[in-house]
Design an enzyme around this catalytic site. Structure first.
Site, PDB file in Angstrom:
ATOM      1  N   TYR A  26      -8.067  14.960  -6.661  1.00  0.00           N
ATOM      2  CA  TYR A  26      -8.544  16.444  -6.018  1.00  0.00           C
ATOM      3  C   TYR A  26      -7.678  16.633  -4.519  1.00  0.00           C
ATOM      4  CZ  TYR A  26     -11.992  13.598  -3.632  1.00  0.00           C
ATOM      5  OH  TYR A  26     -12.741  12.727  -2.680  1.00  0.00           O
ATOM      6  N   PRO A  27      -7.199  17.662  -4.347  1.00  0.00           N
ATOM      7  CA  PRO A  27      -6.737  18.216  -3.211  1.00  0.00           C
ATOM      8  C   PRO A  27      -7.379  18.310  -2.029  1.00  0.00           C
ATOM      9  CG  PRO A  27      -6.318  19.940  -4.461  1.00  0.00           C
ATOM     10  CD  PRO A  27      -7.451  19.056  -5.241  1.00  0.00           C
ATOM     11  N   SER A  82     -16.140  14.401   6.419  1.00  0.00           N
ATOM     12  CA  SER A  82     -16.087  15.103   5.233  1.00  0.00           C
ATOM     13  C   SER A  82     -17.018  16.405   5.495  1.00  0.00           C
ATOM     14  CB  SER A  82     -16.440  14.530   4.007  1.00  0.00           C
ATOM     15  OG  SER A  82     -15.443  13.407   3.713  1.00  0.00           O
ATOM     16  N   HIS A  87     -15.690   6.624   8.387  1.00  0.00           N
ATOM     17  CA  HIS A  87     -15.026   7.004   7.017  1.00  0.00           C
ATOM     18  C   HIS A  87     -14.681   5.560   6.223  1.00  0.00           C
ATOM     19  CE1 HIS A  87     -12.430   8.855   3.837  1.00  0.00           C
ATOM     20  NE2 HIS A  87     -11.756   8.122   4.077  1.00  0.00           N
ATOM     21  N   ASN A  92      -8.233  19.499   2.521  1.00  0.00           N
ATOM     22  CA  ASN A  92      -7.697  19.981   3.797  1.00  0.00           C
ATOM     23  C   ASN A  92      -8.801  19.206   4.771  1.00  0.00           C
ATOM     24  OD1 ASN A  92      -5.622  21.309   2.898  1.00  0.00           O
ATOM     25  ND2 ASN A  92      -6.915  23.405   3.040  1.00  0.00           N
ATOM     26  N   LYS A  93      -8.153  19.367   6.111  1.00  0.00           N
ATOM     27  CA  LYS A  93      -9.053  19.122   7.256  1.00  0.00           C
ATOM     28  C   LYS A  93      -9.231  20.360   7.844  1.00  0.00           C
ATOM     29  CE  LYS A  93     -10.042  14.403   7.538  1.00  0.00           C
ATOM     30  NZ  LYS A  93      -9.322  13.405   8.085  1.00  0.00           N
ATOM     31  N   GLN A 151      -8.726   3.868  -3.561  1.00  0.00           N
ATOM     32  CA  GLN A 151      -8.181   5.214  -3.445  1.00  0.00           C
ATOM     33  C   GLN A 151      -6.665   5.127  -3.049  1.00  0.00           C
ATOM     34  OE1 GLN A 151      -9.334   3.087  -1.260  1.00  0.00           O
ATOM     35  NE2 GLN A 151      -8.523   3.794   0.866  1.00  0.00           N
ATOM     36  N   ARG A 192       0.917  -1.076  -0.005  1.00  0.00           N
ATOM     37  CA  ARG A 192       0.083   0.034  -0.209  1.00  0.00           C
ATOM     38  C   ARG A 192       0.811   1.456   0.089  1.00  0.00           C
ATOM     39  NH1 ARG A 192      -4.538   0.450   4.351  1.00  0.00           N
ATOM     40  NH2 ARG A 192      -4.914   2.039   2.703  1.00  0.00           N
TER      41      ARG A 192
END
Ligand code: VOV
Length: 248
Positions: free
Chosen positions: A144-145, A222, A171, A147-148, A184, A130
């Site tokens: 896509y980029p 999210s 999640h 942030n949190k 992903q 991984r």
């Protein structure tokens, strides 16, 4: 201070988005275009060999819409290798017919939210696979980029480890329901690029990107904390499809 999440890092990533300078491409004569295509061919071959030797991985996709025409997603052991390969590509005749559209520098990242097991995780072949993934050659890519958030009332980085872990569990559960449909690759970019993570999704059905991203929007991590940059979506390019795209 909240406890920082420990992370494992793997191969460095460069997403190199380009547009084609159609005016220059059309103005070139047949010989110039053939020479440029030959150089592109050589690079694609070189990247294939490198991937077969497990020394990195490259995926090439067209991009739909006006943000770019194609992307090279490269994974390599070091930043120096990524830098050398982009410089080498920029020196080719083919690169003369491209315009830089966007780039993203990051590193493949796994976090320990859902446990990291016993012993040295890098000695575990599943973890290593991984961290140093061979990029899928699925029909579609979505990048896509993100942030949190660090807002006063919604600050991810002020939450306790337990709260973050709980949200990441939810999640992960949503993500797992897309097993076999979407793959992903999360790359961390704190200190490396403008956002905190790059999200690269691969699927044979582009609609699954919409379904997954939409479903995740309702998930607290999210819904409350996610901030997102521009989305880039496109289809797999092999050598033949690349040449077809360039055919006049
Ligand atoms: C395709 C499905 C899928 C699956 C199975 C999945 C699972 C998981 C697991 C189990 C973990 C935690 C451990 C690890 O492996 O690191 C993560 C971690 C992460 N994810 Fe994820 N995610 C998916 C998909 C997936 C998507 C679509 C997004 C974008 C979010 C959205 O709203 O658009 C995303 C983001 C992230 C991020 C930014 C992180 C790092 C968070 C941090 O704070 O460190 N992710 N993710």
């Amino acid at each position: 201070m909240s406890e920082a999440t420990s992370t494992l890092e793997g191969w460095y990533a460069l997403h190199d988005f380009r547009s084609i300078d159609w005016t220059a491409w059309k103005a070139a004569d047949d010989e110039e275009r053939a020479g440029a295509l030959e150089e592109l061919h050589n690079f694609l071959q070189e990247w294939n060999v490198l991937e077969q030797n497990n020394e990195g991985s490259t995926a090439v996709y067209s991009i739909v819409g006006q943000k770019a025409d194609f992307v090279f997603m490269h994974l390599r052991e070091t930043l120096e290798e990524l830098n050398a390969l982009e410089n080498a590509f920029n020196k080719t005749d083919f690169a003369k017919y491209t315009i830089k559209a966007y780039s993203y520098v990051s590193v493949v990242e796994l976090s320990n939210y859902l446990g990291s097991g016993d012993g040295d995780p890098k000695a575990n072949p599943a973890v290593l696979a991984r961290l140093q993934p061979i990029l899928p050659k699925s029909k579609y890519i979505c990048f896509y980029p993100m942030n949190k958030k660090r807002d006063l009332s919604d600050n991810w980085y002020m939450l306790s480890m337990e709260e973050r872990r709980e949200m990441m569990r939810s999640h992960g559960l949503i993500g797992r329901s897309y097993a076999g449909k979407v793959k992903q690759i999360i790359t961390g970019s704190v200190g490396l690029d403008d956002w905190e993570w790059g999200v690269t999704l691969f699927s044979d059905d582009a609609l699954q990107f919409k379904k997954l991203v939409y479903e995740m929007r309702f998930d607290e991590v999210s819904a409350r904390f996610g901030e997102f940059g521009s989305f880039y979506v496109g289809g797999l390019l092999n050598e033949q499809l690349f040449e077809e795209m360039l055919k006049l």
